[in-house]
Scaffold this motif. Structure first.
Motif, PDB file in Angstrom:
ATOM      1  N   ALA A   2      -9.627   3.206  -0.130  1.00  0.00           N
ATOM      2  CA  ALA A   2      -8.458   2.348  -0.262  1.00  0.00           C
ATOM      3  C   ALA A   2      -8.850   0.965  -0.787  1.00  0.00           C
ATOM      4  O   ALA A   2     -10.018   0.573  -0.729  1.00  0.00           O
ATOM      5  CB  ALA A   2      -7.767   2.225   1.098  1.00  0.00           C
ATOM      6  N   VAL A  60      -4.689   5.447  -1.374  1.00  0.00           N
ATOM      7  CA  VAL A  60      -3.882   4.236  -1.183  1.00  0.00           C
ATOM      8  C   VAL A  60      -3.793   3.548  -2.534  1.00  0.00           C
ATOM      9  O   VAL A  60      -4.820   3.180  -3.122  1.00  0.00           O
ATOM     10  CB  VAL A  60      -4.502   3.302  -0.124  1.00  0.00           C
ATOM     11  CG1 VAL A  60      -3.631   2.048   0.051  1.00  0.00           C
ATOM     12  CG2 VAL A  60      -4.669   4.026   1.204  1.00  0.00           C
ATOM     13  N   PHE A  68       0.848  -1.192   0.000  1.00  0.00           N
ATOM     14  CA  PHE A  68       0.000   0.000   0.000  1.00  0.00           C
ATOM     15  C   PHE A  68       0.886   1.245   0.000  1.00  0.00           C
ATOM     16  O   PHE A  68       1.609   1.489   0.970  1.00  0.00           O
ATOM     17  CB  PHE A  68      -0.897   0.023   1.236  1.00  0.00           C
ATOM     18  CG  PHE A  68      -2.050  -0.951   1.200  1.00  0.00           C
ATOM     19  CD1 PHE A  68      -2.366  -1.637   0.047  1.00  0.00           C
ATOM     20  CD2 PHE A  68      -2.815  -1.164   2.337  1.00  0.00           C
ATOM     21  CE1 PHE A  68      -3.422  -2.540   0.010  1.00  0.00           C
ATOM     22  CE2 PHE A  68      -3.881  -2.044   2.313  1.00  0.00           C
ATOM     23  CZ  PHE A  68      -4.191  -2.737   1.144  1.00  0.00           C
TER      24      PHE A  68
END
Length: 539
Positions: A61, A55, A36
């Protein structure tokens, strides 16, 4: 000669296996690897361009999906201009609070560097999330879904759905997190959010097939706002909350408070057309609303109003619904034994804590406190101080088990608990707003809700049979909520408000769960890659 011995040894093992009618080999559980990269980016979720946290370039994310007992390896590369940590909300991380990702257990990841989390989702299934835990960065995004699927050998207490979808619902400010943080630091309260988002957007569309049943995993990843979720013309059957299978009640709408997650089944047996689904704020004036579309595949008929009606400010309605969410005692979860095989209502309580939240000024600044102590993170993480026996970082005298009439003060609140103690915790809320609490490293049984001030007689009203097991619970205004928890996970664990501005201003504490035995069966050693900071820098 060596090769011959190996052949003979192998043949011997095979013969032993056949003679006993079978042979078992303990293989390590699977590993799942993620990288990430955390950066800033520009997005306009509500039409206003602003800096958000991405991310791998994504907002929200990326989803983490795995199966029970998988080992999770997440390499986090911090490209922000300030330190960063992820925390894994609801993931129990057996035997290791080293990976919890909060300032009580981890040094933050410095800018332009990386750190790798390593943990196992041991004996867990269900719907969870992850998000940034420090510097009020959660208000800028960085949150994602974390789903643990059951192993194929464990039965699920409902037919397998045709597909499943993650709905991350959040409140949102058209102001960057640093500006919001400065407001809190200067004593300015946050206003009502500017709106609500579904998966980072003001709206979304789900295209589904008539005649099929689908699972929706709904998570409230907002920083302050309870929400209600509903689908026009369709009932939702609740099947799981935060890792526990529930009694399968059907709901027209469902309240989900900050930090909570729920999984529902929706069957498509209506006229093939488009239908609205709605997420709206609870207990706010005015009410914030975001609208999505549930589209039957092939539909050319747009949705029609009115929107499905939900509750507005009715506290009693929400309280009654909360009492209907109960544990499915006959269902398996991550293991083949029924969830009701642990009879929590028959276990002797060895300690009781009454935790009272408050909002007041301390040294001229607005702070949130628990039992008159507003938590302040020391430069040295509590877990490192405990492991290396570093004095002067925390003690067990700062915090008391019950509220006291002392003036509110800043401090490092740590509760000392023996491993496997069975504890009753009462959250007492004397304020006019809804509270929400989360406990890292464990799940607890929600056994009671009530209005007014808790007294010992309230225990007669506890649900000691099928209270749901979860990791986040709400406390209504001028009310109390009671939980029972077996503290069977050794380590240093965070108990905190999930209303993030309150968390930032000190509404949290830690539990040191320990015993004298040093064993890898109860707690892992410090990771080889552990970051060191504060007084632990020299170790």
């Amino acid at each position: 000669m060596r090769e011959a011995n190996l052949v003979n040894l192998t043949l011997g093992i095979i013969l032993v296996c056949f003679s006993f009618g079978g042979c078992w080999v303990n293989a390590e559980d699977p590993y799942r690897y993620f990288t990430f990269q955390v950066t800033y980016g520009t997005r306009a979720p509500l039409g206003v361009k602003q800096k958000v946290i991405l991310v791998n370039g994504q907002f929200p994310a990326p989803k983490i999906e795995c199966a029970t007992n998988d080992n999770i390896i997440v390499n986090v590369i911090n490209k922000l201009d300030e330190p960063f940590l992820f925390t894994w909300s609801g993931i129990k991380q057996r035997r290791t609070s080293w990976q919890d990702g909060v300032l009580g257990t981890n040094c933050p990841i410095p800018p332009n560097s990386n750190w790798t989390y390593k943990f196992q989702v041991k004996d867990q299934i269900g719907t969870f999330t992850y998000f940034p835990s420090i510097n009020f960065q959660r208000a800028a995004g960085g949150f994602g879904a974390f789903v643990i699927q059951p192993r194929s050998v464990i039965t699920t207490p409902y037919p397998i759905p045709a597909a499943e979808f993650d709905l991350l619902i959040s409140d949102w400010y058209n102001t960057d997190h640093k500006t919001l943080r400065k407001k809190l630091d200067s004593g300015i309260s946050l206003p009502l959010p500017d709106g609500l988002l579904i998966n980072g957007q003001p709206s979304t569309t789900l295209v589904l097939k008539k005649g099929q049943t689908y699972k929706l995993r709904i998570s409230n990843v907002g920083i302050a706002t309870s929400i209600n979720f509903r689908i026009q013309g369709h009932l939702m059957t609740l099947v799981e909350v935060e890792g526990s299978h529930t009694v399968q009640e059907a709901y027209e709408s469902l309240d989900i408070h900050p930090g909570q997650s729920a999984a529902v089944l929706v069957s498509l047996h209506n006229l093939p057309k488009d239908y609205y689904f709605v997420a709206s704020s609870r207990f706010t004036k005015p009410i914030l609303t975001t609208i999505g579309i549930l589209r039957y595949e092939g539909s050319s008929i747009p949705p029609s109003k009115p929107l499905p009606i939900g509750p507005t400010y009715q506290l009693h309605w929400s309280l009654k619904q909360a009492r209907t969410i109960r544990l499915n005692l006959t269902a398996n979860a991550a293991r083949p034994n029924p969830q009701g095989s642990f009879h929590y209502g028959n276990i002797t309580i060895v300690r009781r804590l009454i935790l009272e939240n408050s909002l007041r000024k301390i040294k001229g600044a607005v702070r949130c406190s628990v039992n008159n102590v507003s938590y302040v993170d020391p430069p040295t993480p509590l877990k490192l101080a405990d492991w290396f026996n570093i004095g002067g970082v925390f003690d067990f005298k700062t915090f008391t088990d019950i509220p006291t009439p002392k003036p509110a003060r800043l401090g490092v609140s740590v509760v000392n608990i023996t491993l496997h103690d069975f504890v009753e915790i009462v959250f007492q809320n004397n304020e006019n707003t809804v509270q929400a609490w989360h406990f890292d490293g464990t799940s607890f049984y929600v056994v009671g809700f009530g209005s007014g001030v808790w007294t010992y007689d309230m225990r007669k009203r506890y649900n000691l049979v099928d209270g749901v097991s979860r990791h986040t619970v709400q406390v209504y205004p001028k009310s109390w909520t009671a939980i029972l928890v077996s503290l069977d996970n050794k380590g240093m664990w965070n108990l905190r408000s999930t209303i993030w501005w309150r968390n930032y201003l000190g509404q949290q504490l830690y539990f040191k769960v320990w015993n004298d035995e040093k064993s890898l069966y109860t707690e892992a050693d410090i990771p080889a890659n552990a970051l060191k900071c504060g007084k632990a820098s020299k170790y």
